[in-house]
Design a protein around this motif. Sequence first.
Motif, PDB file in Angstrom:
ATOM      1  N   ASP A  28       0.842  -1.191   0.000  1.00 27.07           N
ATOM      2  CA  ASP A  28       0.000   0.000   0.000  1.00 27.07           C
ATOM      3  C   ASP A  28       0.880   1.246   0.000  1.00 27.07           C
ATOM      4  OD1 ASP A  28      -2.110  -1.651   0.118  1.00 27.07           O
ATOM      5  OD2 ASP A  28      -2.748  -1.148   2.160  1.00 27.07           O
TER       6      ASP A  28
ATOM      7  N   ASP B   8       0.099   4.106   1.570  1.00 25.66           N
ATOM      8  CA  ASP B   8      -0.336   5.048   2.606  1.00 25.66           C
ATOM      9  C   ASP B   8       0.550   4.986   3.842  1.00 25.66           C
ATOM     10  OD1 ASP B   8      -1.009   2.561   3.450  1.00 25.66           O
ATOM     11  OD2 ASP B   8      -3.115   2.979   3.853  1.00 25.66           O
TER      12      ASP B   8
ATOM     13  N   GLN C  81       1.119   2.578   5.695  1.00 29.40           N
ATOM     14  CA  GLN C  81       0.718   1.620   6.745  1.00 29.40           C
ATOM     15  C   GLN C  81       1.598   0.371   6.673  1.00 29.40           C
ATOM     16  OE1 GLN C  81      -3.944   1.980   6.491  1.00 29.40           O
ATOM     17  NE2 GLN C  81      -3.294   1.633   8.591  1.00 29.40           N
TER      18      GLN C  81
ATOM     19  N   ARG D 122      -2.552   4.868  10.143  1.00 31.10           N
ATOM     20  CA  ARG D 122      -2.580   5.833   9.051  1.00 31.10           C
ATOM     21  C   ARG D 122      -2.431   7.221   9.658  1.00 31.10           C
ATOM     22  NH1 ARG D 122      -4.374   7.265   3.870  1.00 31.10           N
ATOM     23  NH2 ARG D 122      -5.062   5.401   2.800  1.00 31.10           N
TER      24      ARG D 122
HETATM   25 MG    MG Z   1      -4.430   1.688   4.492  1.00 33.32          MG
END
Ligand code: MG
Length: 325
Positions: A93, A95, A97, A199
């Motif tokens: 991902d 983001d 994370q 996040r």
């Molecule tokens: Mg995420």
Amino acid sequence: MPQLSVVVPVYNEAPNAEALVSELRATLDRLTLTSEVVLVDDGSTDDTFALLAAACGDDARFRIVRLRRNFGQTAALAAGLDHAAGEIIVTMDGDLQNDPADIPRLLDVLEAGADVATGWRRDRKDPFLSRQLPSILANLVIGATTNVRIHDYGCGIKAFRVEIAKGMKLYGEMHRFIAAIAGDLGATVVEIPVNHRPRLHGTSKYGISRTFRVVLDLLTIKFLSGYSTRPIHVFGFFGLLAMVVGLGITGFLGVEKLVFGVRLADRPLLLLGILLVLGGVQFVTLGLLGEMLARTYHESQAKPIYTVREVRQPAPTRAPAVSSV
Ligand code: MG
Ligand code: UDP
């Protein structure tokens, strides 16, 4: 050709863009493999693309594939896989994370012989009620219905051998079932705990409504992996069963009427019998249509109904003796 490709879908992750690129760069610098990164900008409407481009600078290892509009995470992943040239492909991902520092450990798992290494967010940093609970339930159901047993199907960080990554056909929101799809191709899937971070910036792109979509997708996966080459076995089974019971009932009532002259007008059983016969015929027909579709599905994509791990052939030991007459 690089040995490793890292594929990252990103959608409206402007506040994470710079850190993402610098974390990835730091990880790749430590690896001995040659590598590339394919960032897929999934039609972001904020500054994600510009910020990613600025962060990548003139580092030739980084490529940004910019989609024309938002196609969704699965499509973005598929685009990234199509543009990746490595022998090993890592997805994660964008983001922050997932932690790129986990990549070397995933690579070790492949080195040890697995075809797919997938992350397990053992210590997950997401809200409990809205994220973790639905995900616990989903993991239980997915585990019970597919033939890959792992704890965490939803984790974005995974490593694949290229033939598995490119052999997967991804549609809809099937990114959640990648481990199961890979398992269906015959890949050995190994799960290892990975770091998971809350996040910090930007927002999650999914809400609780995904639960229903997951259930429907699961139905599709189960059908495609178990019966896509023999749909008549699913539909035909129910169809034949309904027909046998329906014919039994109508036959019984027919004898009553014809032999014993019983009136059938007030017998609801008649309705059930007819319904079962008709339903049964329709199910069998659906199965036959399914069979025709299955053949079109496999042949139109030149998609074999099997996957080969390797072909072993001993080298000829000696050149054949030349015989002279
Ligand atoms: Mg995420
Ligand atoms: N993402 C994407 N397209 C979308 C939705 C999400 O490329 O339409 C990306 C998103 O930028 C992130 C990853 O997919 O890098 C996972 O999304 P998110 O963090 O929102 O999902 P969650 O972690 O909440 O399941």
